[in-house]
Scaffold this motif. Structure first.
Motif, PDB file in Angstrom:
ATOM      1  N   PHE A 260      72.542  38.568 -58.507  1.00 18.30           N
ATOM      2  CA  PHE A 260      71.286  38.763 -59.227  1.00 18.30           C
ATOM      3  C   PHE A 260      70.139  38.300 -58.336  1.00 18.30           C
ATOM      4  CE2 PHE A 260      72.475  34.436 -60.367  1.00 18.30           C
ATOM      5  CZ  PHE A 260      71.283  33.735 -60.427  1.00 18.30           C
ATOM      6  N   VAL A 261      69.003  38.995 -58.471  1.00 18.13           N
ATOM      7  CA  VAL A 261      67.837  38.682 -57.645  1.00 18.13           C
ATOM      8  C   VAL A 261      66.767  37.925 -58.425  1.00 18.13           C
ATOM      9  CG1 VAL A 261      68.180  40.582 -56.030  1.00 18.13           C
ATOM     10  CG2 VAL A 261      66.820  40.966 -58.113  1.00 18.13           C
ATOM     11  N   ASN A 262      66.801  38.002 -59.753  1.00 21.43           N
ATOM     12  CA  ASN A 262      65.789  37.331 -60.577  1.00 21.43           C
ATOM     13  C   ASN A 262      66.401  36.311 -61.514  1.00 21.43           C
ATOM     14  OD1 ASN A 262      63.528  38.728 -59.543  1.00 21.43           O
ATOM     15  ND2 ASN A 262      63.950  40.459 -60.870  1.00 21.43           N
ATOM     16  N   THR A 263      66.897  36.765 -62.656  1.00 21.11           N
ATOM     17  CA  THR A 263      67.327  35.834 -63.693  1.00 21.11           C
ATOM     18  C   THR A 263      68.621  36.262 -64.368  1.00 21.11           C
ATOM     19  OG1 THR A 263      65.999  36.985 -65.362  1.00 21.11           O
ATOM     20  CG2 THR A 263      64.957  35.116 -64.229  1.00 21.11           C
ATOM     21  N   VAL A 264      69.296  35.263 -64.910  1.00 14.12           N
ATOM     22  CA  VAL A 264      70.434  35.458 -65.800  1.00 14.12           C
ATOM     23  C   VAL A 264      70.073  34.777 -67.117  1.00 14.12           C
ATOM     24  CG1 VAL A 264      72.884  35.063 -66.191  1.00 14.12           C
ATOM     25  CG2 VAL A 264      72.032  35.422 -63.864  1.00 14.12           C
ATOM     26  N   SER A 265      70.155  35.524 -68.226  1.00 15.55           N
ATOM     27  CA  SER A 265      69.781  34.988 -69.532  1.00 15.55           C
ATOM     28  C   SER A 265      71.001  34.886 -70.439  1.00 15.55           C
ATOM     29  CB  SER A 265      68.731  35.879 -70.200  1.00 15.55           C
ATOM     30  OG  SER A 265      67.540  35.907 -69.441  1.00 15.55           O
ATOM     31  N   PHE A 266      71.076  33.765 -71.155  1.00 18.90           N
ATOM     32  CA  PHE A 266      72.111  33.540 -72.152  1.00 18.90           C
ATOM     33  C   PHE A 266      71.420  33.225 -73.478  1.00 18.90           C
ATOM     34  CE2 PHE A 266      73.561  32.069 -68.033  1.00 18.90           C
ATOM     35  CZ  PHE A 266      74.840  32.588 -67.905  1.00 18.90           C
ATOM     36  N   GLY A 267      72.095  33.519 -74.581  1.00 19.23           N
ATOM     37  CA  GLY A 267      71.532  33.159 -75.874  1.00 19.23           C
ATOM     38  C   GLY A 267      70.727  34.277 -76.498  1.00 19.23           C
ATOM     39  N   VAL A 268      69.558  33.930 -77.049  1.00 11.93           N
ATOM     40  CA  VAL A 268      68.794  34.854 -77.886  1.00 11.93           C
ATOM     41  C   VAL A 268      68.497  36.170 -77.178  1.00 11.93           C
ATOM     42  CG1 VAL A 268      66.598  35.204 -79.055  1.00 11.93           C
ATOM     43  CG2 VAL A 268      67.793  33.031 -79.308  1.00 11.93           C
ATOM     44  N   TYR A 269      67.885  36.107 -75.981  1.00  5.56           N
ATOM     45  CA  TYR A 269      67.514  37.344 -75.295  1.00  5.56           C
ATOM     46  C   TYR A 269      68.750  38.169 -74.948  1.00  5.56           C
ATOM     47  CZ  TYR A 269      65.823  40.526 -71.693  1.00  5.56           C
ATOM     48  OH  TYR A 269      65.544  41.653 -70.947  1.00  5.56           O
ATOM     49  N   ALA A 270      69.786  37.510 -74.467  1.00  4.33           N
ATOM     50  CA  ALA A 270      71.009  38.242 -74.113  1.00  4.33           C
ATOM     51  C   ALA A 270      71.623  38.912 -75.324  1.00  4.33           C
ATOM     52  CB  ALA A 270      72.012  37.278 -73.471  1.00  4.33           C
ATOM     53  N   ASP A 271      71.558  38.254 -76.486  1.00  5.07           N
ATOM     54  CA  ASP A 271      72.075  38.864 -77.716  1.00  5.07           C
ATOM     55  C   ASP A 271      71.266  40.095 -78.104  1.00  5.07           C
ATOM     56  OD1 ASP A 271      74.337  37.317 -78.506  1.00  5.07           O
ATOM     57  OD2 ASP A 271      73.001  35.666 -79.027  1.00  5.07           O
ATOM     58  N   VAL A 272      69.948  39.999 -77.969  1.00  2.28           N
ATOM     59  CA  VAL A 272      69.075  41.115 -78.371  1.00  2.28           C
ATOM     60  C   VAL A 272      69.334  42.351 -77.522  1.00  2.28           C
ATOM     61  CG1 VAL A 272      66.681  41.913 -78.486  1.00  2.28           C
ATOM     62  CG2 VAL A 272      67.285  39.647 -79.364  1.00  2.28           C
ATOM     63  N   VAL A 273      69.418  42.172 -76.192  1.00  2.00           N
ATOM     64  CA  VAL A 273      69.543  43.344 -75.315  1.00  2.00           C
ATOM     65  C   VAL A 273      70.907  44.007 -75.428  1.00  2.00           C
ATOM     66  CG1 VAL A 273      67.852  42.442 -73.675  1.00  2.00           C
ATOM     67  CG2 VAL A 273      70.280  41.992 -73.298  1.00  2.00           C
ATOM     68  N   GLN A 274      71.874  43.349 -76.073  1.00  2.00           N
ATOM     69  CA  GLN A 274      73.176  43.976 -76.281  1.00  2.00           C
ATOM     70  C   GLN A 274      73.123  45.077 -77.326  1.00  2.00           C
ATOM     71  OE1 GLN A 274      76.191  43.067 -74.690  1.00  2.00           O
ATOM     72  NE2 GLN A 274      75.001  41.687 -73.384  1.00  2.00           N
TER      73      GLN A 274
END
Length: 460
Positions: A260-274
């Protein structure tokens, strides 16, 4: 004279003194000039901010009547403050205080930025790059609403001697496989015109074979290109690197073996984009599922080990390839001063009530709801929802959890490990480019005082 020379030191000291004078002016207006009126202005402003934050929390965390009420409160609070200032004849006082405080912060940050050599010196030392003979660029015609076609990137790249591999919009593509095939065919440079997710896949192949990598910001946001100092408004300018370029080495992140070149997100945002509907209706999808994720039984809570620190029951965790200058990254406006520090940036968020939302609004990064850390390694060891009692066991294969890698929706088994590969990626940049903007540092009053009174502050 440059900022790191004597002229820069004098300017930093002058700005520090102006910042302190502006802060003193705030106190004068509060205590001497207007007496109780000044305290009313400050008190009303703080109350308005707190009430607005609580209303915003209700709007996000609940549905139905409470959501409507929260929206009304969030809008009414600042309006009420303005009306109060006008009716009570305090608008001029509020304006003077606002201007003085804004000047204080602006001058303070400028002074600290000029005085810190780690921020003012060019962090990424560029070296002259030889012209590639067999450059291969992978381009996504759908990315960024069709920037590849709109800016004529295919024709411009081929005019500079590059071979272009154009992805088929109607079929999924193995981007990493195409990059490896290009290397096997003799490519001496790999590049991508697309979003950050596609950039990361090809960057991993370039780093694996120690080949230079060309970033053409043809995606929607392209935060990686922004922090490299590239012109996102005109992606064609990046192609100038093919004929007149220079090279820098930057870090490359890795999450469970994926780059990854920027970010890895866990939790709320990761749930939403699924959610399947997210791509077509981002705002609507987020508002629809937020109540379940924030206060409902579906809200995921994360435990993580960040270096030697342990974070428990976080609602969201964001791991970045090098630290952001401020938590503004949560709103999409953050910047990374450097991409070669060898450290991951970590933001942990835990806000479960209107009171905690108000605390975050008032205290910012000092709030107990926001944790800001750096580390060489991050291990997410749990992904249980708030309605589940079970926890994943560190070091053992756990359940799959949603993970957003550079905006791409994925699932990974816990524990999920993020690390950095220091200076693993060779990035080719156009020689004629705008200097990277150095983000303003947070205000440190002790450092500012030392600088104003003739002592060089120690970098924090």
């Amino acid at each position: 004279m440059g900022q790191d020379g004597r002229g820069g030191g004098v300017a930093a000291r002058t700005l520090a003194r102006v910042a302190l004078l502006a802060a003193a002016a705030v106190l004068v207006v509060l205590v001497v000039a207007v007496g109780k009126a000044g305290l009313v202005v400050v008190g009303a402003g703080l109350v308005g901010l707190v009430v607005c934050a609580v209303g915003g929390w209700w709007f996000l965390a609940y549905r139905g009547v409470r959501r409507l009420f929260g929206a009304a409160v969030a809008v009414a609070a600042p309006v009420a403050v303005v009306v109060l200032f006008t009716v009570a004849g305090l608008w001029l006082t509020a304006l003077v205080l606002g201007v003085c405080w804004a000047a204080t912060l602006a001058c303070a940050r400028a002074a600290l930025r000029r005085s810190d050599p780690r921020r003012t010196k060019r962090a990424r030392r560029a070296v002259a790059a030889r012209r590639p003979r067999r450059a291969v660029l992978i381009m996504n015609p759908k990315s960024g609403g069709g920037k590849v076609g709109r800016f004529g990137l295919v024709e411009r790249a081929e005019a500079r001697g590059a071979r272009v591999v154009l992805l088929d919009p109607a079929a999924p593509a193995d981007v990493a496989g195409l990059a490896r095939a290009a290397v096997a065919d003799g490519a001496d440079l790999l590049g991508v015109a697309g979003g950050d997710g596609t950039q990361a896949l090809v960057a991993a192949v370039a780093a694996e074979h120690d080949l230079p990598f060309l970033v053409v910001p043809a995606g929607t946001r392209n935060h990686f290109a922004l922090d490299l100092g590239l012109d996102r408004a005109d992606p064609a300018r990046s192609l100038d690197a093919l004929t007149d370029g220079e090279e820098v080495r930057v870090d490359l992140g890795s999450v469970a073996g994926r780059a990854f070149v920027n970010t890895v997100s866990f939790g709320v945002y990761a749930d939403v984009v699924q959610r399947p509907e997210y791509r077509d209706a981002k705002a609507g999808t987020a508002l629809n599922v937020m109540p379940d994720l924030l206060v409902g039984a579906g809200g995921r809570r994360l435990d993580a080990r960040v270096g030697e620190e342990v974070l428990s029951a976080q609602q969201a965790l964001l791991v970045s390839n090098n630290p952001y200058a401020s938590p503004d990254v949560l709103g999409g406006t953050g910047r990374r001063p450097r991409l070669d520090t060898g450290e991951l940036g970590v933001l942990g968020i835990r806000v479960e009530s209107g009171a905690q939302a108000a605390d975050l609004a008032v205290r910012g990064s000092q709030s107990t709801g926001l944790t800001v850390l750096t580390a060489g390694r991050v291990e997410v060891t749990s992904g249980a929802t708030s309605g589940e009692g079970a926890r994943d066991v560190p070091g053992e294969g756990g359940r799959d959890i949603p993970v957003a890698v550079d905006g791409e929706a994925l699932r990974m088994p816990t524990p999920v490990v993020c690390v950095l590969r220091p200076r693993a990626l060779r990035v080719l940049l156009p020689r004629d480019r705008a200097p990277a903007v150095v983000p303003a540092p947070p205000v440190d009053w002790r450092r500012l005082l030392r600088l104003a009174f003739g002592r060089t502050p120690t970098p924090s």
